[in-house]
Design an enzyme around this catalytic site. Structure first.
Site, PDB file in Angstrom:
ATOM      1  N   ASP A  69    -112.003  21.571  -0.106  1.00  0.00           N
ATOM      2  CA  ASP A  69    -111.859  21.405  -1.585  1.00  0.00           C
ATOM      3  C   ASP A  69    -112.269  22.810  -2.376  1.00  0.00           C
ATOM      4  O   ASP A  69    -112.964  23.640  -1.668  1.00  0.00           O
ATOM      5  CB  ASP A  69    -112.832  20.499  -1.882  1.00  0.00           C
ATOM      6  CG  ASP A  69    -112.460  18.935  -1.864  1.00  0.00           C
ATOM      7  OD1 ASP A  69    -111.204  18.645  -1.142  1.00  0.00           O
ATOM      8  OD2 ASP A  69    -113.294  18.217  -2.341  1.00  0.00           O
ATOM      9  N   HIS A 127    -113.275  21.985 -12.224  1.00  0.00           N
ATOM     10  CA  HIS A 127    -114.101  21.192 -11.450  1.00  0.00           C
ATOM     11  C   HIS A 127    -115.271  20.629 -12.403  1.00  0.00           C
ATOM     12  O   HIS A 127    -116.334  20.652 -12.012  1.00  0.00           O
ATOM     13  CB  HIS A 127    -114.785  21.948 -10.434  1.00  0.00           C
ATOM     14  CG  HIS A 127    -115.332  21.243  -9.170  1.00  0.00           C
ATOM     15  ND1 HIS A 127    -116.563  20.610  -9.142  1.00  0.00           N
ATOM     16  CD2 HIS A 127    -114.777  20.983  -8.091  1.00  0.00           C
ATOM     17  CE1 HIS A 127    -116.800  20.324  -8.151  1.00  0.00           C
ATOM     18  NE2 HIS A 127    -115.608  20.338  -7.290  1.00  0.00           N
ATOM     19  N   HIS A 138    -115.132  22.349   2.725  1.00  0.00           N
ATOM     20  CA  HIS A 138    -114.739  23.341   1.513  1.00  0.00           C
ATOM     21  C   HIS A 138    -114.174  24.640   1.844  1.00  0.00           C
ATOM     22  O   HIS A 138    -115.020  25.077   2.827  1.00  0.00           O
ATOM     23  CB  HIS A 138    -116.088  23.578   0.521  1.00  0.00           C
ATOM     24  CG  HIS A 138    -116.558  22.035  -0.089  1.00  0.00           C
ATOM     25  ND1 HIS A 138    -117.407  21.152   0.535  1.00  0.00           N
ATOM     26  CD2 HIS A 138    -116.300  21.581  -1.345  1.00  0.00           C
ATOM     27  CE1 HIS A 138    -117.370  20.115  -0.131  1.00  0.00           C
ATOM     28  NE2 HIS A 138    -116.830  20.488  -1.339  1.00  0.00           N
TER      29      HIS A 138
END
Length: 279
Positions: free
Chosen positions: A99, A154, A244
């Site tokens: 992510d 985000h 991530h």
């Protein structure tokens, strides 16, 4: 003409995506719950997979080897009431997801590791970082990875008006389509915070909602060994692993992938990307 050439290259690279080895990724992804959900007051993460230690194996399930044009998606994307959490179907299949990227400091190293083992993964990108690193999206396309929508900036979507949520999704879809070569088919809400509007708007844009089964919590920088142990302990057929490649200092995530990926493969797991449930 340039865009047409790019799309042709992309379709050629994706030939045979439906072929996922003996086990395949044939199934859909399983939802977390069949109940309708209201807007959560706080971010909700995917459920942690049950502890399943790795088993020695004398064989390695072969990763994807060929690509071709994705099969057409019939009809309208369904509006779900919960995100998909894991794969269903037979076989030791797992999905690795990353992510918040792309980040030129960490994403290339992750792509290098995946390429070294001929493995495909999913990258849920934020539009504002993707717009500045379109070359990395193009590389993801070239190497057969799936790029999903993780909003533009985000935000916590459950605190936003419907029009703002749509704008966050649409802007990112546009960047992905231009740099990757096709619009995203998957969406992940930041912080795992979903509500009815996110499911409806995502479906309107042709995207399925995907959460995760195993959360490495690598964003807390717990140490490389801890990240590796969380993946190994959570490894099981059907799990979706969350890590991530951006959003902070991610060198631990880079090093952890180099450690746990070959171990998963040597233990008989097939690492690949999912197909849409009804394709």
């Amino acid at each position: 003409m340039q865009k047409c050439h790019f799309l042709t290259r992309r379709r050629a690279l994706l030939a045979g995506a439906a072929s996922m080895g003996a086990a395949g990724l044939a199934g859909a992804l399983a939802t977390g719950t069949g109940r309708r959900t209201a807007a959560p007051a706080a971010p909700a993460a995917g459920a942690q997979a049950a502890r399943s230690p790795l088993r020695p194996s004398a064989y390695r399930l072969q990763p994807l080897t060929g690509y071709g044009p994705p099969r057409a998606v019939p009809g309208r994307t369904p509006v779900r009431s919960a995100p998909l959490l894991r794969m269903t179907g037979r076989g030791n299949t797992m999905v690795l997801t990353f992510d918040d990227g792309p980040d030129p400091r960490y994403t290339p190293d992750i792509l290098d590791t995946l390429a070294a083992y001929d493995v495909r993964a999913m990258f849920f990108v934020c539009g504002e970082t993707a717009a500045e690193n379109r070359d990395l999206l193009a590389r993801m396309a070239d190497e057969g990875h799936v790029v999903g929508n993780h909003t533009w900036s985000h935000p916590l979507l459950t605190s936003l008006r419907r029009s703002r949520i749509r704008a966050e999704m649409e802007r990112t879809c546009e960047v992905i389509e231009k740099a990757y070569g096709e619009p995203p088919q998957w969406f992940r809400a930041p912080y795992g915070a979903w509500n009815r509007a996110t499911f409806q708007l995502g479906a309107d844009l042709g995207m399925e909602p995907l959460a995760w089964t195993v959360d490495t919590l690598d964003w807390t920088t717990p140490g490389t060994r801890t990240i590796v142990e969380r993946v190994e302990n959570g490894a099981a057929p059907g799990v979706v692993v969350l890590s991530h490649d951006a959003g902070g200092e991610r060198s631990q995530s880079v090093r952890a992938l180099r450690d746990y990926l070959p171990q998963l493969l040597d233990s008989g797991y097939h690492i690949g990307v999912p197909r849409r449930p009804y394709v």
